[in-house]
Design a protein around this motif. Structure first.
Motif, short mmCIF file in Angstrom:
data_model
loop_
_atom_site.label_atom_id
_atom_site.label_comp_id
_atom_site.label_asym_id
_atom_site.label_seq_id
_atom_site.Cartn_x
_atom_site.Cartn_y
_atom_site.Cartn_z
N SER A 58 57.14 25.95 92.25
CA SER A 58 57.33 25.25 93.52
C SER A 58 58.09 23.94 93.37
CB SER A 58 55.98 25.00 94.20
OG SER A 58 55.18 24.13 93.42
N THR A 59 57.95 23.27 92.22
CA THR A 59 58.63 21.98 92.02
C THR A 59 59.82 22.10 91.07
OG1 THR A 59 57.25 21.36 90.13
CG2 THR A 59 56.48 20.72 92.34
N LYS A 61 59.54 21.78 87.91
CA LYS A 61 59.27 20.88 86.79
C LYS A 61 58.64 21.61 85.62
CE LYS A 61 58.92 16.73 89.54
NZ LYS A 61 58.14 15.54 89.87
#
Length: 73
Positions: A58-59, A61
């Motif tokens: 979702s990010t 990262k």
């Protein structure tokens, strides 16, 4: 994923770009492969830089980095 060291996420049905793996924490070599977890919220990549990285989908990262070939006997 590819030899350019980048990971780009696409919607499989529509073919539209939905995200990209962050440059911070990125691989230092080409990425050989990627695999999703069952829930579809994390992605594991394997690279020529002798690391595997776990990513938050979702990010984009990097959550963890696993260095290969560093064990001593």
């Amino acid at each position: 994923v590819g030899s350019d060291k980048r990971g780009v996420l696409f919607d499989a049905k529509e073919g539209t770009k939905t995200g990209e793996l962050a440059a911070e924490g990125a691989h230092a070599g080409g990425i050989y492969s990627a695999s999703w977890n069952k829930e579809g919220d994390k992605l594991l990549t394997a690279s020529a830089d002798k690391t595997c990285k776990l990513w938050d989908a979702s990010t984009g990262k990097c959550i963890s980095t696993f260095k290969l070939g560093t064990a001593t006997e």
